[in-house]
Design a protein around this motif. Structure first.
Motif, PDB file in Angstrom:
ATOM      1  N   LYS A   1       0.832  -1.205   0.000  1.00 54.05           N
ATOM      2  CA  LYS A   1       0.000   0.000   0.000  1.00 54.05           C
ATOM      3  C   LYS A   1       0.869   1.259   0.000  1.00 54.05           C
ATOM      4  O   LYS A   1       0.571   2.233  -0.710  1.00 54.05           O
ATOM      5  CB  LYS A   1      -0.918  -0.017   1.227  1.00 54.05           C
TER       6      LYS A   1
ATOM      7  N   GLY B   1       0.343   2.803  -3.344  1.00 57.50           N
ATOM      8  CA  GLY B   1      -0.773   3.689  -3.025  1.00 57.50           C
ATOM      9  C   GLY B   1      -2.121   3.039  -3.246  1.00 57.50           C
ATOM     10  O   GLY B   1      -3.168   3.683  -3.130  1.00 57.50           O
TER      11      GLY B   1
ATOM     12  N   ALA C   1      -4.787  -0.222  -2.366  1.00 53.02           N
ATOM     13  CA  ALA C   1      -5.123  -1.297  -1.435  1.00 53.02           C
ATOM     14  C   ALA C   1      -5.426  -2.559  -2.224  1.00 53.02           C
ATOM     15  O   ALA C   1      -6.188  -2.528  -3.197  1.00 53.02           O
ATOM     16  CB  ALA C   1      -6.322  -0.908  -0.581  1.00 53.02           C
TER      17      ALA C   1
ATOM     18  N   ASN D   1     -10.159   2.769   2.335  1.00 50.42           N
ATOM     19  CA  ASN D   1      -9.608   4.060   2.771  1.00 50.42           C
ATOM     20  C   ASN D   1     -10.561   4.811   3.693  1.00 50.42           C
ATOM     21  O   ASN D   1     -10.159   5.760   4.375  1.00 50.42           O
ATOM     22  CB  ASN D   1      -9.268   4.936   1.570  1.00 50.42           C
ATOM     23  N   SER D   2     -11.826   4.391   3.719  1.00 50.27           N
ATOM     24  CA  SER D   2     -12.811   5.058   4.583  1.00 50.27           C
ATOM     25  C   SER D   2     -13.028   4.305   5.882  1.00 50.27           C
ATOM     26  O   SER D   2     -13.928   4.630   6.650  1.00 50.27           O
ATOM     27  CB  SER D   2     -14.151   5.198   3.840  1.00 50.27           C
ATOM     28  N   LYS D   3     -12.203   3.294   6.156  1.00 45.87           N
ATOM     29  CA  LYS D   3     -12.370   2.468   7.344  1.00 45.87           C
ATOM     30  C   LYS D   3     -11.466   2.914   8.497  1.00 45.87           C
ATOM     31  O   LYS D   3     -11.040   2.100   9.310  1.00 45.87           O
ATOM     32  CB  LYS D   3     -12.069   1.000   6.995  1.00 45.87           C
TER      33      LYS D   3
ATOM     34  N   ASN E   1      -8.405   3.885   8.522  1.00 45.13           N
ATOM     35  CA  ASN E   1      -7.076   3.276   8.446  1.00 45.13           C
ATOM     36  C   ASN E   1      -5.984   4.263   8.035  1.00 45.13           C
ATOM     37  O   ASN E   1      -4.805   3.925   8.090  1.00 45.13           O
ATOM     38  CB  ASN E   1      -7.090   2.110   7.441  1.00 45.13           C
ATOM     39  N   ASN E   2      -6.369   5.461   7.634  1.00 45.51           N
ATOM     40  CA  ASN E   2      -5.400   6.427   7.120  1.00 45.51           C
ATOM     41  C   ASN E   2      -4.694   7.146   8.267  1.00 45.51           C
ATOM     42  O   ASN E   2      -5.332   7.771   9.107  1.00 45.51           O
ATOM     43  CB  ASN E   2      -6.116   7.446   6.231  1.00 45.51           C
TER      44      ASN E   2
ATOM     45  N   GLY F   1       0.431   9.112   3.277  1.00 46.90           N
ATOM     46  CA  GLY F   1       0.535   7.855   2.549  1.00 46.90           C
ATOM     47  C   GLY F   1       0.724   6.637   3.420  1.00 46.90           C
ATOM     48  O   GLY F   1       1.002   5.540   2.912  1.00 46.90           O
TER      49      GLY F   1
ATOM     50  N   PHE G   1      -0.843   3.893   5.964  1.00 49.09           N
ATOM     51  CA  PHE G   1      -2.108   3.299   6.365  1.00 49.09           C
ATOM     52  C   PHE G   1      -1.853   2.159   7.349  1.00 49.09           C
ATOM     53  O   PHE G   1      -0.819   1.489   7.292  1.00 49.09           O
ATOM     54  CB  PHE G   1      -2.867   2.754   5.148  1.00 49.09           C
TER      55      PHE G   1
ATOM     56  N   ASN H   1      -9.814  -3.372   8.841  1.00 50.52           N
ATOM     57  CA  ASN H   1      -9.539  -2.276   9.773  1.00 50.52           C
ATOM     58  C   ASN H   1      -8.415  -2.689  10.714  1.00 50.52           C
ATOM     59  O   ASN H   1      -8.413  -3.808  11.242  1.00 50.52           O
ATOM     60  CB  ASN H   1     -10.804  -1.922  10.571  1.00 50.52           C
TER      61      ASN H   1
END
Length: 393
Positions: free
Chosen positions: A149, A153, A155, A172-174, A176-177, A181, A183, A191
């Motif tokens: 990742k 970049g 997943a 990316n909305s879980k 995890n960010n 760059g 995660f 998650n």
């Protein structure tokens, strides 16, 4: 010949259950927004078969029955609460997860899963071997995807297998960010926090297995989750509480690794670990929301801080009953001193369970797949004696 065939069938089903509930717990599809996983489908087939056979039995193990009776008052309290509220803002999927976690799993794993648990204990070497291979897979796979990742970049996702189809493309909305760059390591759990807290239950099975232990702990560190990091330290402290030098050395090694990741990977300082709001989880009006009984007409679900969520929505009485519910199996295990009749992995498993119950103060992810399944399955495992002649387990 018949016994051997049944035993082989048991092993096949056990392997499938481990693969799809531990190695690939998020794979599946959704129905009306409710995630359905392959692991849960297999589990419910097992439960249906086990429940049907259990109805023909006349005896339930003493330890399991007592643990269930301890957990039952909160279950009843929770059901009353569901009838009390007028609104469920969390959605149907989360509501079903709460019912499964608070009502269904404790009953199934404590009352009706005894036969399966006894078979696992009798064939523990096979169970442990499959579990170790699964732990190695999710650890190494997670580490590879972590760096994949960062480099690309992108997943890596396999719909229906490593991720539920409804979550495909949404990793990316879980939450995890971590910025720049970076995660969280999520392996096949979608998650980082969910992966990390689930691994607390699996860590005990890596005892005496150096490389499995190293890879698993490395993966947990790369979740970049403060909750998981705290869990690792707590786990080591409890594990080696009687061996101060060993505890200090291993604890120092884990702490050094955490600081290295904190500074050189995340670019943070120590204040990141000492955030008094726990990343916004605690706020100033918390104590104003506490009542004796449940009072909120809107069930908002069980959020990250499991105990805080229960206290806010179900009051002090609900909180006390929940703590008894959560710790019921450990209470019974300790009261009857079952450790003296168990193998070393069952004994160590209590450390993993206790560590999870502690870190749940910060982030338990309790109603999210597959956390509650892990808790009650492994609770059932510590209520079983190793002795083959025992029929009460």
């Amino acid at each position: 010949m018949i016994i051997k065939t049944k035993y082989s069938l048991f092993r096949i089903v056990l392997v499938l259950a481990i693969i799809f509930n531990i190695a690939l717990p998020k794979g599946g599809f959704d129905v009306a927004g409710i995630p359905i996983t392959w692991g849960y489908i297999i589990l419910f087939f097992i439960i249906f078969f086990t429940l049907f056979k259990s109805l023909l039995l006349t005896k339930i193990g003493t330890y399991r029955l007592q643990a269930y009776l301890l957990s039952l008052p909160f279950t009843i309290f929770f059901i009353f609460y569901l009838f009390y509220v007028k609104k469920f803002s969390l959605g149907g999927g989360f509501l079903i997860s709460c019912i499964i976690s608070f009502v269904f799993f404790p009953m199934i794993f404590l009352l009706f899963f005894e036969e399966w648990i006894k078979k696992i204990i009798k064939d523990f070497d096979f169970f442990h071997k499959i579990l170790l291979r699964t732990i190695l897979f999710i650890s190494v796979f997670g580490i590879i995807l972590f760096f994949y990742k960062i480099i690309t970049g992108v997943a890596f996702e396999i719909p229906y297998l490593t991720v539920n189809i409804k979550d495909y493309g949404l990793l990316n909305s879980k939450h995890n960010n971590r910025g720049d760059g970076i995660f969280k390591l999520i392996s096949t759990y979608s998650n980082g926090n969910i992966f990390g807290v689930c691994m607390l239950f699996l860590l005990p099975f890596t005892k005496n297995h150096k490389w499995h232990n190293i890879f698993l702990k490395s993966a947990m560190i790369l979740t970049l989750s403060r909750t998981v990091w705290a869990g690792l330290i707590i786990y080591e402290v409890i594990s080696y509480r009687k061996h101060f030098v060993k505890m200090a050395l291993i604890g120092s090694g884990v702490a050094f690794a955490l600081v290295f990741v904190l500074v050189f990977v995340l670019g943070k300082d120590m204040s990141y670990l000492l955030d008094p709001t726990l990343n916004g989880r605690l706020n100033g009006d918390f104590f104003q929301k506490i009542h004796l009984f449940f009072y909120d007409l809107d069930f908002k679900g069980i959020t990250e801080m499991t105990y805080k969520s229960i206290l806010e929505q179900m009051g002090i009485v609900g909180f006390i009953l929940f703590v008894i519910h959560f710790f019921s199996s450990l209470f019974v295990n300790q009261f009857y001193k079952l450790s003296q009749y168990q193998n070393e992995y069952q004994k160590q498993l209590k450390v993993g369970i206790l560590t999870y119950l502690i870190v749940a103060f910060v982030d338990g992810a309790y109603v999210l797949i597959p956390v509650s399944l892990f808790l009650w399955f492994f609770n059932s495992l510590i209520l079983t004696k190793q002795l083959k002649e025992n029929e009460e387990g």
